[in-house]
Design a protein around this motif. Structure first.
Motif, PDB file in Angstrom:
ATOM      1  N   PHE B 165       0.772  -1.382  -0.032  1.00 49.15           N
ATOM      2  CA  PHE B 165      -0.100   0.058  -0.176  1.00 49.15           C
ATOM      3  C   PHE B 165       0.897   1.265  -0.015  1.00 49.15           C
ATOM      4  CE2 PHE B 165      -3.640  -2.827   1.992  1.00 49.15           C
ATOM      5  CZ  PHE B 165      -4.321  -2.568   0.720  1.00 49.15           C
ATOM      6  N   SER B 166       1.859   1.060   0.661  1.00 51.53           N
ATOM      7  CA  SER B 166       2.983   2.221   0.928  1.00 51.53           C
ATOM      8  C   SER B 166       3.308   2.766  -0.617  1.00 51.53           C
ATOM      9  CB  SER B 166       3.865   2.116   1.844  1.00 51.53           C
ATOM     10  OG  SER B 166       4.938   2.976   1.617  1.00 51.53           O
ATOM     11  N   THR B 175       1.698   6.248   7.696  1.00 54.60           N
ATOM     12  CA  THR B 175       0.321   6.502   7.339  1.00 54.60           C
ATOM     13  C   THR B 175      -0.364   5.035   7.199  1.00 54.60           C
ATOM     14  OG1 THR B 175       1.082   8.382   6.376  1.00 54.60           O
ATOM     15  CG2 THR B 175      -1.283   7.849   6.007  1.00 54.60           C
ATOM     16  N   VAL B 176       0.091   4.296   6.414  1.00 51.53           N
ATOM     17  CA  VAL B 176      -0.430   3.128   6.395  1.00 51.53           C
ATOM     18  C   VAL B 176      -0.584   2.401   7.608  1.00 51.53           C
ATOM     19  CG1 VAL B 176      -0.199   0.542   5.333  1.00 51.53           C
ATOM     20  CG2 VAL B 176       0.642   2.546   4.083  1.00 51.53           C
ATOM     21  N   ILE B 251      10.419  -2.397   7.304  1.00 47.24           N
ATOM     22  CA  ILE B 251       9.706  -3.673   6.920  1.00 47.24           C
ATOM     23  C   ILE B 251      10.675  -4.666   6.763  1.00 47.24           C
ATOM     24  CG2 ILE B 251       8.370  -4.973   5.499  1.00 47.24           C
ATOM     25  CD1 ILE B 251       6.356  -2.543   5.702  1.00 47.24           C
ATOM     26  N   ILE B 252      11.602  -4.610   5.881  1.00 46.11           N
ATOM     27  CA  ILE B 252      12.416  -5.734   5.409  1.00 46.11           C
ATOM     28  C   ILE B 252      13.557  -6.145   6.549  1.00 46.11           C
ATOM     29  CG2 ILE B 252      14.431  -6.248   4.011  1.00 46.11           C
ATOM     30  CD1 ILE B 252      12.921  -4.983   1.546  1.00 46.11           C
ATOM     31  N   PRO B 253      14.042  -5.163   7.328  1.00 49.61           N
ATOM     32  CA  PRO B 253      14.882  -5.404   8.410  1.00 49.61           C
ATOM     33  C   PRO B 253      14.030  -6.277   9.410  1.00 49.61           C
ATOM     34  CG  PRO B 253      14.899  -3.100   8.282  1.00 49.61           C
ATOM     35  CD  PRO B 253      14.389  -3.749   6.899  1.00 49.61           C
ATOM     36  N   SER B 254      12.676  -5.799   9.715  1.00 47.84           N
ATOM     37  CA  SER B 254      12.072  -6.128  10.653  1.00 47.84           C
ATOM     38  C   SER B 254      11.807  -7.781  10.364  1.00 47.84           C
ATOM     39  CB  SER B 254      10.762  -5.574  10.905  1.00 47.84           C
ATOM     40  OG  SER B 254      10.729  -4.460  11.065  1.00 47.84           O
ATOM     41  N   LEU B 255      11.459  -8.063   9.016  1.00 41.96           N
ATOM     42  CA  LEU B 255      11.378  -9.460   8.561  1.00 41.96           C
ATOM     43  C   LEU B 255      12.556 -10.456   8.848  1.00 41.96           C
ATOM     44  CD1 LEU B 255       9.006  -8.702   5.538  1.00 41.96           C
ATOM     45  CD2 LEU B 255       8.259 -10.188   7.639  1.00 41.96           C
ATOM     46  N   VAL B 369      -8.265   6.109  -0.463  1.00 39.06           N
ATOM     47  CA  VAL B 369      -8.068   4.919  -1.305  1.00 39.06           C
ATOM     48  C   VAL B 369      -7.624   3.807  -0.294  1.00 39.06           C
ATOM     49  CG1 VAL B 369      -7.232   4.193  -3.253  1.00 39.06           C
ATOM     50  CG2 VAL B 369      -8.135   6.469  -3.259  1.00 39.06           C
ATOM     51  N   LEU B 370      -6.692   4.277   0.414  1.00 38.21           N
ATOM     52  CA  LEU B 370      -6.028   3.175   1.329  1.00 38.21           C
ATOM     53  C   LEU B 370      -7.251   2.213   2.030  1.00 38.21           C
ATOM     54  CD1 LEU B 370      -3.656   1.785   3.007  1.00 38.21           C
ATOM     55  CD2 LEU B 370      -3.691   3.887   4.438  1.00 38.21           C
ATOM     56  N   GLY B 371      -7.933   3.267   2.745  1.00 35.80           N
ATOM     57  CA  GLY B 371      -8.922   2.744   3.525  1.00 35.80           C
ATOM     58  C   GLY B 371      -9.980   1.773   2.662  1.00 35.80           C
TER      59      GLY B 371
END
Ligand SMILES: [Zn+2]
Lengths: 183, 428
Positions: B165-166, B175-176, B251-255, B369-371
């Motif tokens: 979404f980002s 925001t996402v 996100i990628i380092p979190s995973l 639109v995200l919502g």
């Protein structure tokens, strides 16, 4: 000899039940013995449950089904009839008298309904003796998936006076049906 | 020209609906046709080859890597027995109360849903979870639905989806995340309600099955035979979430943090390299379908964002898009079924293109639109009888995907309604 084979069938049933992958066969054997013993000794107070005859059991792979809401036992007439024929073909009449398959199906489902009562459940878990959690001297008994199925079969065998476990019928019929569909 | 573009989209939907074309191929074809209709040159600036195909294909690269890492972590959860151990513990503790088991499997599904989402998550939680629920007396449709509803609880926190979404809507991750945190309670309440209400309505079910369950030793079985994962390894699914949600790590380092945690808590140093490579390559296999889809979606998004397409579509889309708050909620809630059966609002299909149109033409703010798309994603992920996770769960439980759709749709429709209300009242 026959008892050993029945026990072996029960162990295989447990081994194939999810959550028992990789369990020690000796432990499974102990559970199967305890569950059969518990089932044989159960004094089931029969509920008044509506019984309906249905067709399509061979296709769905069912002898019978119990549903709690509303309480109803469905007996699949085609599966029962096919099983009676199998008993005759194999010469197993002395183990499974005429009409005993339907009686066993009903007893099996009655046993399931009975095993849902809280005190019965608690006693069953204690008998199986599988520990989920131990805190000092207190211990919490674990549920053993598949054990109530074995107890239900053992109860049906005793209640209907069968010479062998209904598991024998289950296995033989499953083999016969899959053989027929393959040929 | 706008009308022609919409007609082309309709043809594309028809091709996907009738399964004449796999979704990913249909989206790429659509994109190329739309780009030509929008008057884009073959090469150069804002062109078919350079902009739509070249730049579009890699536009969602970060999402693809996130999907791959999620699948990798999913493979690790499977191979190290973490997922299996979680389900086994739940059955041991609560097996004689079927509702407890269902709620437990729901929680496990939610956890793995945050890691991989969709089909891999369904298999991870369902492989043992579904037969375990059936073994304790949960009716089959309820069992299949429980895994799917559980995954949908995790989906608002599915990190690859945040990344998607980002990038696709050009919004900052913060925001996402902000919207997803608001969407989550609806998904949670609906899922718990599903388990409680369906258990009350259907009770328990026990059979004398014709086929006695028999051990069929498979490779997965032999791996699980290695034994239980230690208790602290069971926290693995929460690691990426804590990093991304709690500590604001990207996100990628979190995973990657999740992958490392699973590895060091379950694997002896000597075996680490082999296990890492094996599960990584296994992850590629699992991630192949969604990655193919994200290449295609990137291409489609590039096409609908071409100036020619925006100019052609804007007056048309503006004329039919409700601006009033109540009307917005009403119209888009009624349109929910259009995200099923590979329909035009399917977020991982043409829906992504439509979202792109809505943002590019400036009809709604990107957050709105995200919502909208995130709300639709909650429905699509559970009830679409053509999506892989729904088909797999239903068939594995021994029921039809349509039965699962009918039983779950009221609950997820309510979630979408909730999400659209939040969107309309806060972002419009
Ligand atoms: Zn049974």
């Amino acid at each position: 000899m026959n008892d050993d084979h029945d026990l072996d069938l029960a162990v295989r049933l447990l081994a194939g039940t999810p959550t028992h992958e990789g369990r020690d066969p000796a432990l499974l054997g102990q559970w199967a013995r305890t569950a059969s013993e518990f089932g044989r000794r159960m004094t089931v107070r029969h509920q008044t449950v509506r019984v309906v005859e249905r067709d399509g059991g061979l296709e769905a792979g069912l002898f019978a089904r119990y549903r709690s809401r509303p309480p109803v036992v469905e007996v699949y007439a085609d599966t029962v009839a096919r099983a009676e024929r199998l008993v005759a073909e194999r010469g197993w009449r002395h183990w499974f008298p005429e009409g005993s398959v339907r009686a066993a199906a009903l007893a099996h489902e009655q046993a399931h309904a009975w095993l849902h009562h809280a005190p019965v459940r608690a006693e069953f878990k204690r008998a199986l003796g599988h520990t989920a959690l131990r805190l000092g001297r207190r211990r919490l008994y674990a549920y053993v998936a598949g054990a109530d199925e074995i107890a239900a079969h053992a109860y049906a065998q005793t209640a209907c006076g069968l010479g062998r476990s209904p598991l024998l019928l289950t296995e033989a019929l499953a083999a016969a049906v899959s053989f027929e569909s393959e040929n | 020209m706008g009308v022609v573009i919409l007609l082309v989209m309709a043809v594309g939907v028809a091709a996907m609906l009738t399964r004449k074309l796999p979704t990913a191929f249909a989206l790429v074809l659509l994109a190329v046709v739309i780009a030509f209709l929008a008057g884009a040159p073959l090469t150069g600036k804002e062109s078919v080859l350079d902009t739509v195909l070249q730049e579009g294909a890699s536009a969602l690269a970060a999402t693809m890597i996130a999907i791959l890492l999620g699948s990798w972590l999913g493979k690790l959860l499977e191979e190290t027995g973490i997922a299996g151990t979680l389900v086994r513990k739940i059955v041991e503790f609560g097996g004689d109360r079927p509702v407890f088991v269902a709620l437990g499997v729901l929680a496990v599904s939610a956890l793995v849903g945050t890691v991989t989402g969709s089909a891999p998550a369904a298999m991870l939680a369902g492989l043992i979870g579904i037969p375990a629920m059936i073994a304790v007396g949960i009716p089959k449709v309820t069992a299949a639905g429980t895994v799917l509803m559980g995954i949908a609880v995790g989906v608002p926190f599915e990190l690859p989806v945040w990344q998607f979404f980002s990038t696709a809507l050009d919004l900052p991750i913060g925001t996402v995340r902000g919207f997803m945190v608001k969407l989550f309670p609806f998904a949670l309440v609906a899922a718990v309600a599903y388990v409680l209400v369906e258990s009350r309505r259907r009770g328990v079910e026990h059979t004398w099955p014709l086929k006695a369950a028999r051990t069929r030793p498979s490779r997965a079985d032999r791996r699980r035979r290695l034994g239980d994962a230690p208790w602290y390894a069971l926290l693995t699914p929460a690691v990426p979430l804590v990093l991304a949600l709690g500590l604001d790590v990207a996100i990628i380092p979190s995973l990657l943090g999740g992958v490392l945690y699973a590895l060091v808590t379950t694997t002896r140093p000597r075996e680490m390299n082999r296990r890492l490579l094996r599960t990584l390559y296994g992850g590629f296999e699992v991630a192949a379908p969604p990655i193919a889809l994200f290449v295609a979606i990137g291409i489609l998004l590039a096409a609908v964002k071409l100036p020619g397409a925006v100019d052609a579509l804007q007056p048309l889309v503006k004329a039919v898009s409700p601006q009033n708050t109540v009307l917005f909620i009403l119209v888009f809630t009624l349109l929910v079924p259009l995200c099923l059966f590979r329909g035009p609002l399917n977020v991982f299909g043409l829906g992504a293109g439509i979202a792109g149109v809505l943002v590019a033409t400036g009809i709604y703010p990107a957050v709105a639109v995200l919502g909208m798309t995130a709300s639709y994603n909650q429905v699509f992920g559970v009830s679409d009888p053509t999506s892989t996770q729904t088909v797999w769960s239903a068939q594995y439980a021994g029921v039809s995907p349509h039965q699962v759709m009918v039983r779950t749709l009221p609950y997820v429709w309510a979630v979408a309604f909730g999400g659209l209300c939040v969107t309309a009242f806060t972002e419009l």
